[in-house]
Design an enzyme around this catalytic site. Sequence first.
Site, short mmCIF file in Angstrom:
data_model
loop_
_atom_site.label_atom_id
_atom_site.label_comp_id
_atom_site.label_asym_id
_atom_site.label_seq_id
_atom_site.Cartn_x
_atom_site.Cartn_y
_atom_site.Cartn_z
CG HIS A 7 -5.39 3.73 0.78
ND1 HIS A 7 -4.95 2.44 0.55
CD2 HIS A 7 -6.65 3.78 0.29
CE1 HIS A 7 -5.92 1.76 -0.05
NE2 HIS A 7 -6.96 2.55 -0.23
CB SER A 21 -9.39 0.39 -0.34
OG SER A 21 -8.77 0.63 -1.55
CG ASP A 30 -2.29 0.61 0.91
OD1 ASP A 30 -2.35 1.86 0.91
OD2 ASP A 30 -3.28 -0.11 0.65
#
Length: 763
Positions: free
Chosen positions: A220, A538, A163
Site C-alpha cells: 500500500h 487511499s 503508510d
Amino acid sequence: MVSMISKPLQCLALLFLLAQLTDSVFTPKPKNSIEHHKPQPSSNTYIVHVNHLLKPSRFATLDHWYKSMVATHSPSPLATNATASESGRILYTYDTVMHGFAVRLTAGEARSMSRAAGVTAVHEARMYHLHTTRSPGFLGLDPAYGVWNDTNFGDGVVIGIIDTGIWPESLSFDDTGLSPVRSSWKGGCVGLDASLCNNKLVGAKDFTSSPPNPRDEIGHGTHVASTAAGSEVDGAGLFMFARGTARGVAPKARIAMYKSCDNDGCSDPAIIAAIDAAVRDGVDIISMSLGGRPLAFHDDSLAIATFGAVRAGVFVALAAANKGPYPNTVTNVAPWMTTVGAGGVDRLFPANLTLGNDEVLIGQSLYTNKATRTAMTPLVLINECNKESYSPDVVMGKVVVCAKYGGASTGLRVQNAGGSGLIGVEENAWHGDGVDVEAYTLPSLILGRSKAMKLTEYIKSTASPVASFRFACETVSGENRAPTAVFFSSRGPNLIVPKLLKPDVLAPGLNILAAWPSDIPVSVDGRTSEYNILSGTSMACPHAAGVAALIRKKHSDWTPAMIRSAMMTTAATLDNTGRDIADQGVVDTGAADLTSATPLATGAGHVRPQLAVDPGLVYDAGVKDYVDFLCSLNYTVEQLRLFVPDIAGCPSPLPAGGPADLNYPSFVVAFNGRTRVRTLTRTVTKVYEKPEKYIVVVSAPAGVKVTVSPATLEFSKKNEKKSYTVEFRSVARRHVNQSLDFGHISWENRKHQVRSPVVFMWN
Ligand SMILES: *[C@@H]1O[C@H](CO)[C@@H](O)[C@H](O)[C@H]1NC(C)=O
Ligand SMILES: *[C@@H]1O[C@H](CO)[C@@H](O)[C@H](O)[C@H]1NC(C)=O
Ligand SMILES: *[C@@H]1O[C@H](CO)[C@@H](O)[C@H](O)[C@H]1NC(C)=O
Ligand SMILES: *[C@@H]1O[C@H](CO)[C@@H](O)[C@H](O)[C@H]1NC(C)=O
Ligand SMILES: *[C@@H]1O[C@H](CO)[C@@H](O)[C@H](O)[C@H]1NC(C)=O
C-alpha cells in the site's frame, strides 16, 4: 479484520469490507516488537498530552519530566530496575507538532496520569485503517505544457507519506536527472541501506518495529508514494492492462516515507510519531491514506497532531474513508485537514458476458488470457460468496454468479472447488456501474448494477441459465462518463461538525495503477508485478497531495489553507460529457441515467491542477481562525490548550455565524424552526498579479433567498483582502419535503471562477 491485510489481495478486499462494515471498536494490540519486555496483560498504550510550557524548573528537560510522571503515576510492578523499566515504557516522545509521549498504562494509571500537573489529556491509543498511468493524464497533466512545465513537475517539494513503508527498488523511485534535495532537509533513511535512498526517496523511517525497517511488506505505501510523486517509468502496467508511461502527479517531487502501519493496521501513537518526525525533517506536504471513527477534535490525537503540522505550514491530505455510499461516513473532518474522496476515472477494462438468450453484457475484468472465449456454461447464483464453502457438487463445471462476491480469495476458492468461472454482480451493494476490478485467476468479470439486474432477470427467467465469456484484455480510455463520485467514497454530513462540509474534494481513486513491491503477489495465485491496480480513497489522497506539491512549487509562500482553497474553488463539478458529476452510489435505472452527485459526496468537486495553480482568489485561514472555530464549538480553555498551549482563552465576541463562519471555501447553512435567516462572512485574498473585478453568481434552491454584499469585488493589487457577507433567507416555512438542498456561490470574471459549494440543511 485488520490482521487481514497481510496479503495484497486481502488489502483490496479490505477496501470492500470497510465499505460494508460499521466501525468496530478496536482494542489496541500491544506491539511486542517495539517492546523490550512483555507488557502486563491489563496495560494498554496511551497518548499523554502535556502542556510543555508548564514544565517545573527542577526538571532539566521535558524527557526528565515525562519519566518522572511515569514513575509517579505508574509504579510498574515489573520494575526490578525502575529507571530502565520506566524509560523503556515510553514508546514515543512528541516534541514538534504537539508535546507529550505514548506509554503503556493500566486504566487506573491512565486516570491517575490524566490528573497529573501539566497533563492536558490522556487518550487511549486507537487503531486506524488503510482505507498511475492514466490518472495524471485524466487530471489534464501533460509533460509538454501547462502546470507540469510551469512547476517543473513539482521539483524539490518534499511529500511525507505516512503508510506501510516503501519498496525502494521500484523504478518509480529512480532519481535519474534529479538534483540533490534542498540543504535544509533534515530527514534521511534509517534502517534502510543508505544506497537505496537517493534524490527521489529522500527519507524512510519506521515507527512500527525495532530495529526499524521501513521496507513495505504490504504494498500500500509503495502504491500511494508513487501515485503522489513517482518518477516517469515507460511501459508500466499490470500484466497487459493499463500499459503506458507511469508517473506520479508531481513526478519531480521528493518522497519521504514514514512507516506507521503494519499488518495490524496503524496505531495513532505511531502515526503521531511519524507526523512529528515528518514536520521536524521539513516536509512540505503530508499524505495519510488512513482513518478511523471520527471523534471530537479534543479527544482525537490525530486531529491535535495535524493541527500542529498545519500550524508549521505543512499541507496535510487525508483519505475520506471507504464507507459510502451511506451518509455521515466521512472521517478526518477537522477544518485544518484536507479531506479527499474518490473519483472514478475514464478508464475501463471491458470484458463481455454473452447470455443464453444472446444478450451481451459488458463488464470489466483483469483476467489475462486473451484467447479465452468460453463455451456456454451453466450459471449458479450464490448469494454470499464470501461465506460459501463451495461444495464441488454445486459449483463443479459451473460459472458462479456472486451477489456479494467478497474479494479476491473468492476466485481461488471457486476454482479449487472446480468452478469454471466467476461473475461478481454486487447488485445489492448500490455500486452503480463503476466497479473495482481484481486480478482473478479463472475466467471472471464484474458487472455494474444495471447489467447485474439484467443478468439476474435472465437467471430467473429460465430453468437452465448459461453464459459465455469473451476477453479482449484491453484497456479503454475516454469512453465512460468521468469523473464520478465512486460508490465507496465516504460522504457527509460531517458527524463532528455538521456545519463544516466534508469531504473537501475528489481525486482519482478507482482502479489506479501505481508501483508495487515485486516480492508481494498481486493476485492470490502468487503472480507478481511491479505495478498494481487498487481502488479506494487511499488512492485519491496521494493524488491530492501531488496536486498540492505542484501548487506549493509555484507558490512557495502559500499557507496550507490557501493551497486547499485553490484546489476547491477551481474543482470540476461537471464531467467529460458536460453533465453534473454522477454519483455511482445512488441506485439508478441505467448507466446513461446516473443521479447527480451532491457536495456531500464530491465536496467542491474533482481537482483540476491546471486551474488550481491560478485560482484568482483564495480563502485563507490560520491558527486564529481555527481557534475561533473551536471556540464557537464551545471548547474550554483546557481543550484549546491541546492545540495552542499558550492560549489565554476565546476571543470576545465570537464570530456571529458560529462554526459556519470559519473562512472556508464551502458553506453549510443550517435552518431550523426558529432560525430562518443565516448571515455568514468570508474574506478572500487576491493572489493574481493584475487588477481584477469579480461579480458574484449565486445558485440556490427555490425557497431560499441569497443576498451577497457587496455583489462585486474590485481589487487593485496582489495580496489585497476583501470581505463579503451572505444572507441566506429560507422563505418557505419549511423546505418542501426535503431536509437537504444544494447551491453555490461563485466569484467570477473572464479569467477566474472562484466557486464554493453551499449545503442547505433544514431541521
Ligand atoms: C538499571 O539498568 C540499567 C540499564 O540496563 C543499568 O545500566 C543500571 O546499572 C541498572 N541499575 C540498577 C540499580 O540496577
Ligand atoms: C514552459 O515554461 C517556460 C518557463 O517556465 C516557459 O517560458 C515556456 O513558455 C513554457 N512552455 C510551454 C509549452 O508552456
Ligand atoms: C463485446 O461486445 C461489444 C458489443 O456487442 C462488441 O463491440 C465487442 O467487440 C465485444 N468484445 C469482445 C472481446 O468480444
Ligand atoms: C455553545 O454554547 C452556546 C451558548 O450556550 C449555544 O447557544 C451553542 O449552541 C453552543 N454551540 C455548540 C456548537 O454546541
Ligand atoms: C410532500 O410530501 C407529501 C407526503 O409524502 C406529498 O403528499 C406532497 O405531494 C409532497 N409535496 C411535494 C411538493 O413534493
